[in-house]
Design a protein around this motif. Structure first.
Motif, PDB file in Angstrom:
ATOM      1  N   PHE A  12     -64.670 -16.945  82.015  1.00 40.58           N
ATOM      2  CA  PHE A  12     -63.238 -16.923  82.289  1.00 40.58           C
ATOM      3  C   PHE A  12     -62.849 -18.269  82.879  1.00 40.58           C
ATOM      4  CE2 PHE A  12     -59.267 -15.654  84.349  1.00 40.58           C
ATOM      5  CZ  PHE A  12     -58.690 -14.913  83.321  1.00 40.58           C
ATOM      6  N   ILE A  13     -61.703 -18.768  82.454  1.00 37.21           N
ATOM      7  CA  ILE A  13     -61.259 -20.103  82.839  1.00 37.21           C
ATOM      8  C   ILE A  13     -61.360 -20.320  84.355  1.00 37.21           C
ATOM      9  CG2 ILE A  13     -58.835 -19.399  83.001  1.00 37.21           C
ATOM     10  CD1 ILE A  13     -58.062 -22.138  81.889  1.00 37.21           C
ATOM     11  N   LYS A  14     -61.872 -21.480  84.731  1.00 36.64           N
ATOM     12  CA  LYS A  14     -61.988 -21.894  86.135  1.00 36.64           C
ATOM     13  C   LYS A  14     -63.015 -21.076  86.932  1.00 36.64           C
ATOM     14  CE  LYS A  14     -59.430 -25.323  85.991  1.00 36.64           C
ATOM     15  NZ  LYS A  14     -59.744 -26.647  86.552  1.00 36.64           N
ATOM     16  N   SER A  15     -63.897 -20.396  86.217  1.00 35.87           N
ATOM     17  CA  SER A  15     -64.981 -19.682  86.896  1.00 35.87           C
ATOM     18  C   SER A  15     -65.787 -20.684  87.717  1.00 35.87           C
ATOM     19  CB  SER A  15     -65.882 -19.024  85.842  1.00 35.87           C
ATOM     20  OG  SER A  15     -67.059 -18.535  86.442  1.00 35.87           O
ATOM     21  N   HIS A  16     -66.101 -20.289  88.941  1.00 33.55           N
ATOM     22  CA  HIS A  16     -66.834 -21.185  89.835  1.00 33.55           C
ATOM     23  C   HIS A  16     -68.329 -21.114  89.513  1.00 33.55           C
ATOM     24  CE1 HIS A  16     -68.354 -22.805  93.673  1.00 33.55           C
ATOM     25  NE2 HIS A  16     -67.189 -23.412  93.724  1.00 33.55           N
ATOM     26  N   PRO A  17     -69.034 -22.245  89.570  1.00 38.76           N
ATOM     27  CA  PRO A  17     -70.460 -22.205  89.189  1.00 38.76           C
ATOM     28  C   PRO A  17     -71.362 -21.441  90.164  1.00 38.76           C
ATOM     29  CG  PRO A  17     -69.822 -24.418  89.909  1.00 38.76           C
ATOM     30  CD  PRO A  17     -68.564 -23.606  89.837  1.00 38.76           C
ATOM     31  N   SER A  18     -70.915 -21.239  91.352  1.00 31.53           N
ATOM     32  CA  SER A  18     -71.817 -20.634  92.341  1.00 31.53           C
ATOM     33  C   SER A  18     -71.443 -19.188  92.670  1.00 31.53           C
ATOM     34  CB  SER A  18     -71.802 -21.468  93.633  1.00 31.53           C
ATOM     35  OG  SER A  18     -72.273 -20.693  94.712  1.00 31.53           O
ATOM     36  N   TYR A  19     -72.367 -18.318  92.434  1.00 34.14           N
ATOM     37  CA  TYR A  19     -72.195 -16.922  92.812  1.00 34.14           C
ATOM     38  C   TYR A  19     -72.047 -16.804  94.331  1.00 34.14           C
ATOM     39  CZ  TYR A  19     -73.588 -12.056  93.758  1.00 34.14           C
ATOM     40  OH  TYR A  19     -73.647 -10.754  94.186  1.00 34.14           O
ATOM     41  N   GLU A  20     -72.911 -17.511  95.038  1.00 32.72           N
ATOM     42  CA  GLU A  20     -72.929 -17.390  96.487  1.00 32.72           C
ATOM     43  C   GLU A  20     -71.590 -17.753  97.108  1.00 32.72           C
ATOM     44  OE1 GLU A  20     -75.432 -18.541  94.752  1.00 32.72           O
ATOM     45  OE2 GLU A  20     -76.855 -16.931  95.207  1.00 32.72           O
ATOM     46  N   GLU A  21     -71.024 -18.843  96.649  1.00 36.74           N
ATOM     47  CA  GLU A  21     -69.786 -19.324  97.261  1.00 36.74           C
ATOM     48  C   GLU A  21     -68.549 -18.539  96.836  1.00 36.74           C
ATOM     49  OE1 GLU A  21     -69.237 -23.541  96.830  1.00 36.74           O
ATOM     50  OE2 GLU A  21     -71.401 -23.903  96.970  1.00 36.74           O
ATOM     51  N   SER A  22     -68.721 -17.679  95.838  1.00 36.62           N
ATOM     52  CA  SER A  22     -67.542 -17.014  95.275  1.00 36.62           C
ATOM     53  C   SER A  22     -67.225 -15.714  95.999  1.00 36.62           C
ATOM     54  CB  SER A  22     -67.760 -16.729  93.792  1.00 36.62           C
ATOM     55  OG  SER A  22     -67.843 -17.939  93.083  1.00 36.62           O
ATOM     56  N   LYS A  23     -65.931 -15.459  96.118  1.00 39.04           N
ATOM     57  CA  LYS A  23     -65.425 -14.267  96.784  1.00 39.04           C
ATOM     58  C   LYS A  23     -65.386 -13.100  95.804  1.00 39.04           C
ATOM     59  CE  LYS A  23     -61.645 -13.873 100.132  1.00 39.04           C
ATOM     60  NZ  LYS A  23     -60.531 -14.677 100.661  1.00 39.04           N
ATOM     61  N   VAL A  24     -65.090 -13.434  94.565  1.00 37.20           N
ATOM     62  CA  VAL A  24     -64.878 -12.442  93.527  1.00 37.20           C
ATOM     63  C   VAL A  24     -65.948 -12.597  92.458  1.00 37.20           C
ATOM     64  CG1 VAL A  24     -63.202 -11.577  91.831  1.00 37.20           C
ATOM     65  CG2 VAL A  24     -62.394 -12.779  93.893  1.00 37.20           C
ATOM     66  N   VAL A  25     -66.391 -11.460  91.906  1.00 33.04           N
ATOM     67  CA  VAL A  25     -67.242 -11.540  90.716  1.00 33.04           C
ATOM     68  C   VAL A  25     -66.553 -10.810  89.563  1.00 33.04           C
ATOM     69  CG1 VAL A  25     -69.445 -10.883  89.667  1.00 33.04           C
ATOM     70  CG2 VAL A  25     -69.390 -11.819  91.989  1.00 33.04           C
ATOM     71  N   ILE A  26     -66.383 -11.556  88.472  1.00 32.78           N
ATOM     72  CA  ILE A  26     -65.859 -10.982  87.230  1.00 32.78           C
ATOM     73  C   ILE A  26     -67.046 -10.586  86.366  1.00 32.78           C
ATOM     74  CG2 ILE A  26     -64.559 -11.510  85.142  1.00 32.78           C
ATOM     75  CD1 ILE A  26     -62.927 -13.517  86.685  1.00 32.78           C
ATOM     76  N   TYR A  27     -66.991  -9.416  85.764  1.00 32.08           N
ATOM     77  CA  TYR A  27     -68.110  -8.991  84.921  1.00 32.08           C
ATOM     78  C   TYR A  27     -67.582  -8.091  83.808  1.00 32.08           C
ATOM     79  CZ  TYR A  27     -67.326  -4.959  87.838  1.00 32.08           C
ATOM     80  OH  TYR A  27     -66.705  -3.929  88.481  1.00 32.08           O
ATOM     81  N   GLY A  28     -68.288  -8.092  82.677  1.00 35.42           N
ATOM     82  CA  GLY A  28     -67.903  -7.254  81.545  1.00 35.42           C
ATOM     83  C   GLY A  28     -68.782  -6.020  81.435  1.00 35.42           C
ATOM     84  N   MET A  29     -68.189  -4.925  80.960  1.00 36.25           N
ATOM     85  CA  MET A  29     -68.941  -3.675  80.741  1.00 36.25           C
ATOM     86  C   MET A  29     -68.731  -3.275  79.273  1.00 36.25           C
ATOM     87  SD  MET A  29     -67.792  -1.874  84.344  1.00 36.25           S
ATOM     88  CE  MET A  29     -66.104  -2.487  84.215  1.00 36.25           C
TER      89      MET A  29
END
Lengths: 290, 290, 290, 290, 290, 290
Positions: A12-29
């Motif tokens: 998704f556009i502008k997804s941040h490279p770091s999981y750790e630093e991110s507040k939100v996680v986008i995921y598909g099911m």
């Protein structure tokens, strides 16, 4: 971009490279195996990501920008084709992990049944959880032709788990007579046809409560979302859906997770639905996460 | 037609009204829940029936006419969405019934996994059964990402049951290295790329044998069958497939049942594939049933 | 379902098996040969039936259920391709039969010209008939490029037969200047652009009158009904059309027959229009038949 | 182009402005009202013209160039919708005019029935006329469900007029048993499945004869021409059709007129069929006119 | 029509044959090479013309008829593929010619960048020009990824030329934060989301001023205009756009030119957008030219 | 996959993570701004990557597996929309880098003009370079309507640079008379209509020579590749194209680079062309790289 850099497309556009630093996680099911009508929502998350490159990062509705929020697109959860129970178990386990890490989960379906294990995980963390549900369909069946794991059942299962009085359904225009009657009897909050107006009335009563928001794209009229499994006339406009998201954003509820489900690209001949989904996700990111 | 007669649309053209008097039973197996790629073949049988009204009843290839054969279109077997094991059990049970009544089964898929329970039923009745298999894919996996019930496995299961030396695959142009190697090792008859020519060589060796013919529509090149789950370039033409059916028709094998699978109407933008399927079924009826 | 039962697919969902016991008869009029623009509505009735399997039997709008009404889907009237006069004669004869048997006729087009013979038959039975007509187009031409049998003429013919003052047209947004002027001169009730609002005003004046309701699907905006011969921007939403049907249902007019015409599946790339038509028919059944 | 020049779009590429100076006249016959299956060929001529701008003017097959031939595209003959008899009369009258002026007629359909009045006109001028007919279908019915004016009848009518022994049909793969039998009995030359090979044998026997060539685009396999009313598997490739046209071009027959019919753009999702038709017309122009 | 008359298809319906006698000149600007997303608007003008044959000549909104106005469709300006600067120069030169002859220019895009040279030409003639701009997008970028000639920049260029205070943008729902901020700072009139209502307020302030109206079809919601390069949910309905055109028509502004851009037929699967564009042009002709 | 791992979708299947360790670099050249007909090939590389997940890693034609080769998919080269010269310069520079690092370049178009800067870079490194060119079109124009940078010119430019006697074109079926004449005069090797057969004759004469292979997908018949800008009947089958690639693979030429161009997904309604392209790339990888 230098040509020897690793290429990482399709997030998704502008997804941040770091999981750790991110507040939100986008995921598909990417699951669609229990639908009774047109399958294909398994490809929803991938196509929404692809076209996300075409949306602006700025929301003129909320006056906020994706660049000011850190979220990590984790891709699709790998799910076993045709095995519903195992798929749901995997989703619940995945969500348990996300919530343990303190992330805000923002899911993309797939069929609506995927919301069921998410709610199970959310409820473990938030015992006073309320659910805001926007949909054309009640999704309140106990089973579908004998099968308890069906895309027609997730909200019923949720109601049985967290209590029907904690479920708020909006925009409903289709279901069995028994479903509507059951909702009434058990004290579920079910609003027919409209979303924005009843939402305005309800939101103040939910102030401060942790709320999970689940949006079935077919709450939109088929004119606004042809790319879904079950098209049903008489739905709301995309303007009303955007306004409803913004209404929640400006309210005092505490959104703790959300999803957008049932986007099926194969029926979406002009890519209208996937683009709309992509824009809705932007507004959900900017409006729901605080 | 008088307006007060019962309307019975949507059966294969010239379907006979009496099950008892019919030699052949046509039936649909509308299952597509284990496919790893594009779902939608659940709608194949219904669409094939609809467009069958457009085909001629006479075959100029075989100089035979549908009016001279009695067959009964029994509709689709009702299968539970998303539950593979139960679906397969229902199909096997259904076939047991048909075979007990002495009917020639002519099935329409659905995904290729539906052929597996059919073969189980056929094998109970014909212990010396051989299988003629036309397909782009080997379908010889033991499982697909851990799942033994997958559209990639039916021929492997059949080989394990009736013996690989009784399986004759034609037109294969896709599969894992291991599948091709396994076929070689165990003595399966696997012919790559072509159908008609190797078939001409093989048929005499099967004279008198009871043979089940299973045709995956994707043995055709995508140019000839875009409406299927997995399109794979380099396939045969519809002329070669017709000639192959006629080759079997004119041979001394004893066809005891057949199916045509993996027709997925949603990808079939000009209705080309469903029309082709309809014509193939006519040729299978007129050529295989004696 | 046992496999030896006769299969009777492709009727409108919940169609009752007995003509005699049914109050309503649903029938198709698959004619499209006089249209000046995009043909294809001949396939409308068949596709509407097929997708009807996907709608719920219960209407949350009317709080009624299809299971509480007996209607018989008689299939399509067989019409001779390209012969307009003969087709219209056959339809009139067919309707005479239905009305003699005391049935409520619910027709599916086909082009709008099919409504003309229906009205002729209705008028023989109901001399004080009024017509409620929802359409994008006036349909008031005397002829189309010299041809009196054209899809642009049915309402004019009806007006000449039953008197223009008994015709109520709603939602009109397209026509020749002469048509609008003629309507004004002769005292026809023609309401431009809107449907629901003028209908609310008119219905009380029709209380107790026998009324035939004819709905051209193109009264909807192309956003809501792309699958029709002539798409014309500026139409009403499916919500407004549903509300209009419900307005009639709750009024004191006595609906004695109805039709829904001009659904052309070939332009309906996401099956949106046929699904909408299917839902509209459910509401017409539950709302118009008393 | 100066902006004040008259714009004359939508003619076949390189159409000459002067009717008088032109040897050939191209014209459309936009009729499709007697087809029993999918209508839409009325739009064929217009779309073929539009895409003709994309083809090269030079044929590397024939080493000839459109710039070296004068032809005039006269547009479509205006035909009354839904009135078959009147349409056919208008076409015959139109052809009488063209032939009186000594023009080579090159027609575009429209359904195949439009060829019937053309042949009537041709036969008046050329009493020793022979017909080369390429088609998937026999088109030899006396009537279609009682209707003598049907797209299934033109070749039968032609045979009755000019004598069946003067009709040469190629590529036929569909028809009623009675049609094939009739053709045999009366001595018509009907070649099944193939075009090029039987044509090579026949052409020398027609040396010097005036020949009208009528090509139904559905002689091509659906893979090569999805955009037509009736798609039927097992057809020839576009390479074989091109080779067949060139075979005639290099033979000693005297082509006196030709047509290409049954192109239906609405089913032609990638514009493949209209582009192919456009190229075929170029080859017919350069190969048939001497 | 006699068959020896010159055929001049593919002009906008009722185009007058004489440039000299015409008040208005319609012209296409088939350029799409700087778009960052889906190309294809180069084919917009040609398809709009073709389907214009299907619209009525009379406007029931304005009670005016195309037969009472003389306009000349000059066809498309020939533009060099892939060369943006040269294309823009050619358009400006073309407009200079039209304006020198005193014509009212009514342009069809093509991408929105084509409006830039038109405005340059208009401004030379009308130094007090104001612009009414209806669009989903701000189009206010100085450049797009370094490229100053981009479909994202035309309104910015216009603002720099004629002064931002003379630009009135309506319906804007997408853009970069910087664009919205810039608009605010420099005093441009930018109205978000709505068109009709703010237009009603603004029009009186522009009374008597020469105004150029540029409409990007994507101001419409994707439900109403799927056939465009960038679909963006939350747009206005075609009813609102029609009402907005009529609002201008009934106001005291002096429209001196107009265009309709970004119609891309390839994404317009039911021809809905091109038909809508055709109707909008009729209303612009009848409403803007006095 | 753990949910906190970086997601890197949308690379060609089995792409190796390390540029350094990879022998081959796959890259996209998403440019389509000089095409004279249908644009859209800019989206080709992205869609080919996406569907590559559906192909098998093993080639039963070559008995080789993608797992045994290291290649790095570097994504698309970012190119400025609408600026042809700058785009070509960026591509040349990019290739210079790849070749300096000793990589085998495998490019995906984009329009065919992108091959021109690649050849310039290749020629700097391989002064005895020969080109194998498979295409429907000559691509030998000096300019297109005055524009030297056009998709109709790349092979002409290549011929002028490396000498026409080093260019081998196959499958050509379209071009201007002048192009064919020029090719003949200057001694270019141009083979009309066929690919495999003339290739078999030519390959031995090129033994040991460094060869660049450029394949325009439109060398395939439209039946096999509808998803391209210019569809032209009479092309080769995908079987012949596969066989041609394998012929080169088994020959003694030294392939030093290759590309596959002109795949335009928007016209590829069943995803047939992108799937075919994906399979062709697998065969090119396994067959050309040694």
């Amino acid at each position: 971009m230098r040509f020897d850099e690793a290429y990482s497309g399709n997030v998704f556009i502008k997804s941040h490279p770091s999981y750790e630093e991110s507040k939100v996680v986008i995921y598909g099911m990417p699951m669609d195996w229990t639908v009774s009508y047109r399958p294909g929502s398994r490809f929803g998350p991938a196509r929404i990501r692809e076209v996300s490159i075409g949306i602006e990062e700025y929301s003129p509705y909320l006056d906020k920008d994706l660049n000011d929020l850190k979220y990590f697109d984790a891709g699709d959860i790998p799910l076993p084709f045709g095995n519903a129970q195992k798929s749901l178990d995997l989703i619940e386990e995945y969500l348990d992990g996300l919530l343990a890490d303190g992330k805000f989960p923002l899911g993309m379906g797939g069929e609506h049944l995927v919301t069921w294990p998410v709610i199970k995980a959310m409820y473990k963390k938030y015992p006073d959880l309320a659910i805001i549900h926007m949909d054309a369909h009640t999704d309140l069946r106990e089973n579908y032709e004998g099968e308890p794991l069906s895309h027609s059942t997730p909200i019923r299962k949720a109601a049985d788990l967290i209590g029907p009085q904690n479920i708020y359904s909006f925009g409903i225009r289709s279901g069995m007579k028994e479903e509507f009657e059951w909702a009434k009897e058990v004290g579920m909050h079910l609003f027919k046809f409209d979303v924005h107006k009843p939402l305005q009335e309800i939101l103040p009563t939910l102030a401060g409560r942790p709320v999970y928001v689940t949006i079935d794209i077919d709450v939109l009229d088929p004119a606004h979302a042809p790319g879904t499994g079950t098209v049903d006339a008489g739905g709301i406009t995309s303007r009303e859906l955007l306004a409803s998201i913004h209404e929640i954003a400006h309210s005092d509820v505490r959104v703790v997770g959300a999803d957008l489900v049932e986007v099926a690209p194969i029926y979406d001949h002009s890519e209208q639905t996937v683009n709309t989904a992509s824009k809705l996700l932007r507004e959900m990111l900017l409006g729901f996460v605080k």
